[in-house]
Design a protein around this motif. Structure first.
Motif, PDB file in Angstrom:
ATOM      1  N   ARG A  41       0.821  -1.205   0.000  1.00  0.00           N
ATOM      2  CA  ARG A  41       0.000   0.000   0.000  1.00  0.00           C
ATOM      3  C   ARG A  41       0.861   1.263   0.000  1.00  0.00           C
ATOM      4  O   ARG A  41       0.552   2.250  -0.684  1.00  0.00           O
ATOM      5  N   LEU A  42       1.959   1.237   0.735  1.00  0.00           N
ATOM      6  CA  LEU A  42       2.835   2.405   0.751  1.00  0.00           C
ATOM      7  C   LEU A  42       3.458   2.646  -0.621  1.00  0.00           C
ATOM      8  O   LEU A  42       3.521   3.791  -1.107  1.00  0.00           O
ATOM      9  N   VAL A  43       3.938   1.597  -1.261  1.00  0.00           N
ATOM     10  CA  VAL A  43       4.528   1.733  -2.598  1.00  0.00           C
ATOM     11  C   VAL A  43       3.478   2.182  -3.603  1.00  0.00           C
ATOM     12  O   VAL A  43       3.735   3.027  -4.494  1.00  0.00           O
ATOM     13  N   ALA A  44       2.249   1.611  -3.467  1.00  0.00           N
ATOM     14  CA  ALA A  44       1.168   2.017  -4.383  1.00  0.00           C
ATOM     15  C   ALA A  44       0.838   3.491  -4.212  1.00  0.00           C
ATOM     16  O   ALA A  44       0.586   4.215  -5.200  1.00  0.00           O
ATOM     17  N   ASN A  45       0.833   3.965  -2.963  1.00  0.00           N
ATOM     18  CA  ASN A  45       0.570   5.382  -2.733  1.00  0.00           C
ATOM     19  C   ASN A  45       1.662   6.252  -3.354  1.00  0.00           C
ATOM     20  O   ASN A  45       1.395   7.307  -3.955  1.00  0.00           O
ATOM     21  N   LYS A  46       2.920   5.826  -3.196  1.00  0.00           N
ATOM     22  CA  LYS A  46       4.010   6.583  -3.811  1.00  0.00           C
ATOM     23  C   LYS A  46       3.918   6.584  -5.334  1.00  0.00           C
ATOM     24  O   LYS A  46       4.213   7.572  -5.996  1.00  0.00           O
ATOM     25  N   HIS A  47       3.497   5.461  -5.883  1.00  0.00           N
ATOM     26  CA  HIS A  47       3.328   5.390  -7.332  1.00  0.00           C
ATOM     27  C   HIS A  47       2.235   6.356  -7.779  1.00  0.00           C
ATOM     28  O   HIS A  47       2.384   7.059  -8.799  1.00  0.00           O
ATOM     29  N   ALA A  48       1.154   6.399  -7.011  1.00  0.00           N
ATOM     30  CA  ALA A  48       0.080   7.339  -7.350  1.00  0.00           C
ATOM     31  C   ALA A  48       0.553   8.787  -7.236  1.00  0.00           C
ATOM     32  O   ALA A  48       0.211   9.643  -8.067  1.00  0.00           O
ATOM     33  N   GLU A  49       1.346   9.089  -6.198  1.00  0.00           N
ATOM     34  CA  GLU A  49       1.899  10.435  -6.061  1.00  0.00           C
ATOM     35  C   GLU A  49       2.800  10.778  -7.236  1.00  0.00           C
ATOM     36  O   GLU A  49       2.778  11.901  -7.771  1.00  0.00           O
ATOM     37  N   ALA A  50       3.614   9.812  -7.649  1.00  0.00           N
ATOM     38  CA  ALA A  50       4.513  10.054  -8.778  1.00  0.00           C
ATOM     39  C   ALA A  50       3.722  10.312 -10.061  1.00  0.00           C
ATOM     40  O   ALA A  50       4.076  11.201 -10.869  1.00  0.00           O
ATOM     41  N   GLN A  51       2.646   9.573 -10.264  1.00  0.00           N
ATOM     42  CA  GLN A  51       1.813   9.787 -11.452  1.00  0.00           C
ATOM     43  C   GLN A  51       1.174  11.173 -11.413  1.00  0.00           C
ATOM     44  O   GLN A  51       1.061  11.863 -12.456  1.00  0.00           O
ATOM     45  N   SER A  52       0.766  11.587 -10.206  1.00  0.00           N
ATOM     46  CA  SER A  52       0.186  12.930 -10.074  1.00  0.00           C
ATOM     47  C   SER A  52       1.214  14.011 -10.396  1.00  0.00           C
ATOM     48  O   SER A  52       0.923  14.985 -11.106  1.00  0.00           O
ATOM     49  N   LEU A  53       2.431  13.851  -9.868  1.00  0.00           N
ATOM     50  CA  LEU A  53       3.498  14.798 -10.183  1.00  0.00           C
ATOM     51  C   LEU A  53       3.809  14.820 -11.683  1.00  0.00           C
ATOM     52  O   LEU A  53       4.117  15.875 -12.260  1.00  0.00           O
ATOM     53  N   MET A  54       3.738  13.631 -12.303  1.00  0.00           N
ATOM     54  CA  MET A  54       4.032  13.539 -13.735  1.00  0.00           C
ATOM     55  C   MET A  54       2.995  14.296 -14.551  1.00  0.00           C
ATOM     56  O   MET A  54       3.333  15.022 -15.501  1.00  0.00           O
ATOM     57  N   ARG A  55       1.723  14.221 -14.175  1.00  0.00           N
ATOM     58  CA  ARG A  55       0.693  14.944 -14.901  1.00  0.00           C
ATOM     59  C   ARG A  55       0.877  16.462 -14.756  1.00  0.00           C
ATOM     60  O   ARG A  55       0.742  17.229 -15.728  1.00  0.00           O
ATOM     61  N   VAL A  56       1.195  16.886 -13.524  1.00  0.00           N
ATOM     62  CA  VAL A  56       1.435  18.319 -13.306  1.00  0.00           C
ATOM     63  C   VAL A  56       2.655  18.784 -14.091  1.00  0.00           C
ATOM     64  O   VAL A  56       2.685  19.905 -14.653  1.00  0.00           O
ATOM     65  N   LEU A  57       3.694  17.936 -14.160  1.00  0.00           N
ATOM     66  CA  LEU A  57       4.905  18.277 -14.895  1.00  0.00           C
ATOM     67  C   LEU A  57       4.603  18.482 -16.375  1.00  0.00           C
ATOM     68  O   LEU A  57       5.077  19.453 -17.006  1.00  0.00           O
ATOM     69  N   LYS A  58       3.801  17.602 -16.940  1.00  0.00           N
ATOM     70  CA  LYS A  58       3.464  17.729 -18.369  1.00  0.00           C
ATOM     71  C   LYS A  58       2.651  18.995 -18.613  1.00  0.00           C
ATOM     72  O   LYS A  58       2.817  19.679 -19.651  1.00  0.00           O
ATOM     73  N   ASP A  59       1.775  19.321 -17.675  1.00  0.00           N
ATOM     74  CA  ASP A  59       0.939  20.505 -17.856  1.00  0.00           C
ATOM     75  C   ASP A  59       1.736  21.806 -17.668  1.00  0.00           C
ATOM     76  O   ASP A  59       1.295  22.893 -18.110  1.00  0.00           O
ATOM     77  N   SER A  60       2.877  21.708 -16.987  1.00  0.00           N
ATOM     78  CA  SER A  60       3.671  22.923 -16.734  1.00  0.00           C
ATOM     79  C   SER A  60       4.703  23.205 -17.824  1.00  0.00           C
ATOM     80  O   SER A  60       5.514  24.128 -17.674  1.00  0.00           O
ATOM     81  N   MET A  61       4.672  22.456 -18.921  1.00  0.00           N
ATOM     82  CA  MET A  61       5.637  22.678 -19.994  1.00  0.00           C
ATOM     83  C   MET A  61       5.306  23.975 -20.731  1.00  0.00           C
ATOM     84  O   MET A  61       4.157  24.206 -21.138  1.00  0.00           O
ATOM     85  N   VAL A  62       6.304  24.820 -20.895  1.00  0.00           N
ATOM     86  CA  VAL A  62       6.189  26.062 -21.665  1.00  0.00           C
ATOM     87  C   VAL A  62       7.212  25.984 -22.798  1.00  0.00           C
ATOM     88  O   VAL A  62       8.442  26.031 -22.558  1.00  0.00           O
ATOM     89  N   GLY A  63       6.719  25.759 -23.983  1.00  0.00           N
ATOM     90  CA  GLY A  63       7.632  25.517 -25.093  1.00  0.00           C
ATOM     91  C   GLY A  63       8.265  24.155 -24.899  1.00  0.00           C
ATOM     92  O   GLY A  63       7.582  23.123 -24.781  1.00  0.00           O
ATOM     93  N   ASP A  64       9.594  24.138 -24.892  1.00  0.00           N
ATOM     94  CA  ASP A  64      10.296  22.871 -24.684  1.00  0.00           C
ATOM     95  C   ASP A  64      10.922  22.778 -23.303  1.00  0.00           C
ATOM     96  O   ASP A  64      11.793  21.952 -23.063  1.00  0.00           O
ATOM     97  N   GLU A  65      10.505  23.681 -22.382  1.00  0.00           N
ATOM     98  CA  GLU A  65      11.034  23.643 -21.034  1.00  0.00           C
ATOM     99  C   GLU A  65       9.881  23.674 -20.020  1.00  0.00           C
ATOM    100  O   GLU A  65       8.852  24.302 -20.263  1.00  0.00           O
ATOM    101  N   PRO A  66      10.053  22.997 -18.891  1.00  0.00           N
ATOM    102  CA  PRO A  66       9.026  23.046 -17.851  1.00  0.00           C
ATOM    103  C   PRO A  66       9.146  24.330 -17.031  1.00  0.00           C
ATOM    104  O   PRO A  66      10.237  24.879 -16.851  1.00  0.00           O
ATOM    105  N   ASP A  67       8.000  24.833 -16.579  1.00  0.00           N
ATOM    106  CA  ASP A  67       7.977  25.985 -15.694  1.00  0.00           C
ATOM    107  C   ASP A  67       8.035  25.436 -14.270  1.00  0.00           C
ATOM    108  O   ASP A  67       7.032  24.965 -13.720  1.00  0.00           O
ATOM    109  N   TRP A  68       9.218  25.493 -13.642  1.00  0.00           N
ATOM    110  CA  TRP A  68       9.410  24.856 -12.339  1.00  0.00           C
ATOM    111  C   TRP A  68       8.594  25.536 -11.235  1.00  0.00           C
ATOM    112  O   TRP A  68       8.095  24.867 -10.320  1.00  0.00           O
ATOM    113  N   VAL A  69       8.451  26.844 -11.343  1.00  0.00           N
ATOM    114  CA  VAL A  69       7.655  27.558 -10.334  1.00  0.00           C
ATOM    115  C   VAL A  69       6.200  27.111 -10.400  1.00  0.00           C
ATOM    116  O   VAL A  69       5.560  26.838  -9.374  1.00  0.00           O
TER     117      VAL A  69
END
Length: 467
Positions: A41-69
């Motif tokens: 369950r702990l690993v599954a939760n971390k996997h879900a958190e990582a997937q959530s971060l990945m979706r936010v990362l893709k949405d924060s792309m500006v051109g060919d670079e991510p907007d870290w802020v």
């Protein structure tokens, strides 16, 4: 020789060992199950958190670079200890790689991974991290359509610490419960085994006692029920054996007494013949007659003793026969030999399941006893009656009777009731004992009671069918 029990082979020790093994197995299964489920369950939760971060990362792309802020602002998770690398591959220029703060230094450290859990990496300075990789294409900017590789390293240190706490807690609980359970079951096993130890100790004391009274008994515990019942059965067996030993001692004493008297008389007459036979030849025939009579009585006594001895190790062949026909035959045979009048009632169906020869001996013994203790002009009556599953044969005489004090002992070996009144009556005191033993071998019962107004009544109960 009785030896003190080895503590490792006692029932208590074996129960404790068995319980310890079962407890260890159960605790290991429970612990491994809990750890597996919690870890998953702990690993599954971390996997879900990582997937959530990945979706936010893709949405924060500006051109060919991510907007870290923007990525940190829109992330619902703590990204302070999360590292990201984004690599963009365009067709007309070299790959462009973007790093989140402190990611380059993080990646410069060597790491270890495992084939079964290759997404988990370990760095000596940073600890455990969960590595997730995703691929996509740019949807905007000058390099629209270019391939993008997203990599995120999510810290697992909190999970590891939590998992460590869980392991330590489960370990402490397992050790504590095992020690408490082992102590409890060892104490319970000793308590349950103590009655058996007491039985063994008491038996050892009885076996090694210098003076045995043959009235010893073993202690009876109140619980457990099985040991309580076992103690009662042991005492029943012990009483039976003690009674048998006492009977054998009494039998030897009585046999010695019965044989001592005629032997003394025989020796006395032999000495009389030796001293005075030459001068007084008239005493020789009298002494010889006495010697002959006493030797014959001893012979009959020894034969009776042998019969009783053989009856202790014999099984009779039982069959169906008509008791009335056998009784008629016995009455016809003995009526001419005794002065008493023999009378019997008439009953049609008197089939019994017994051994005919032994039943004839029983009736003959009871008839002989009634003849010896009844006046010559009296009547001996035989009554045959139905009594449920049995046929009862009653032998009633009009003799001197048997006192209530003597009734329980009339079937004992060498017992003769009212010695002062029966001392002139010929007999060894074995006839009724033989009859009682034969009745027992036929699975029947024999009792004695008063014959109103005077005399005795012997009652023999025989089975109609197989018992």
């Amino acid at each position: 020789m009785w030896k003190k029990q080895n503590k490792t082979t006692t029932s208590a020790a074996q129960i404790t060992k068995a319980y310890a093994g079962i407890l260890i197995l159960i605790t290991l299964l429970m612990s491994s199950s809990i750890i597996t489920v919690v870890g998953y369950r702990l690993v599954a939760n971390k996997h879900a958190e990582a997937q959530s971060l990945m979706r936010v990362l893709k949405d924060s792309m500006v051109g060919d670079e991510p907007d870290w802020v923007r990525w940190r602002r829109e992330s619902t998770l703590d990204t302070s200890n999360t590292f990201v690398r984004v690599a963009t591959n365009s067709t007309d220029q070299a790959a462009k790689i973007s790093y989140s703060p402190r990611t380059k230094a993080f990646l410069n450290e060597k790491f270890r991974s495992w084939s079964l859990i290759k997404d988990v990496q370990y760095r000596s300075e940073q600890g455990f991290y969960y590595h997730i990789v995703a691929h996509g294409r740019l949807s905007q900017g000058a390099n629209k359509g270019s391939a993008v590789k997203y990599e995120i390293w999510l810290s697992l240190n909190n999970v590891v610490r939590l998992f460590k706490i869980i392991l330590e807690t489960i370990g402490l609980i397992v050790i504590f419960s095992f020690l408490i359970g082992l102590w409890f079951i060892a104490r319970l096993a000793r308590r349950l085994n103590q009655p058996l130890v007491d039985l063994t100790t008491a038996t050892h004391k009885i076996n090694n006692a210098e003076n045995i009274t043959h009235h010893e008994s073993l202690p009876i515990s109140s619980d457990p029920q099985e040991v309580h019942d076992l103690s009662i059965e042991f005492n029943r067996l012990l009483r039976s054996l003690n009674n048998q030993v006492l009977r054998e001692h009494q039998f030897v004493a009585d046999a010695s007494h019965e044989l001592r008297t005629p032997l003394a008389g025989v020796r006395g007459h032999i000495n009389l013949i030796r001293r005075h036979g030459q001068e007084h030849r008239d005493i020789v025939p009298t002494s010889l007659d006495y010697i002959d009579a006493e030797s014959l009585r001893m012979q009959r006594l020894i034969e009776s003793l042998l019969r009783l001895s053989r009856m202790d190790h014999v099984d009779l062949a039982l069959t169906y026969f008509n008791l009335s026909d056998l009784l008629d035959k016995i009455i016809t045979r003995y009526q001419q030999q005794i002065p008493q009048q023999l009378v019997r009632d008439q009953l049609s169906d008197t089939r019994v399941y017994a051994n005919q020869d032994s039943v004839e001996q029983i009736i003959t013994a009871l008839l002989d006893n009634a003849h010896k203790y009844s006046p010559a002009e009296s009547t001996i009556t035989f009554e045959v009656a139905n009594a449920g599953d049995c046929i009862q044969l009653k032998v009633l005489d009009q003799g001197i009777g048997i006192s209530d004090q003597d009734k329980p002992h009339v079937f004992d070996r060498f017992y003769r009731a009212d010695q002062s009144r029966s001392q002139k009556i010929v007999g060894s005191g074995l006839g009724l004992a033989i009859a009682a033993r034969l009745v027992d071998l036929n699975h029947g019962q024999i009792t004695v009671q008063d014959n109103i107004p005077y005399g005795s009544c012997f009652i023999v109960s025989l089975n109609k069918t197989k018992p």
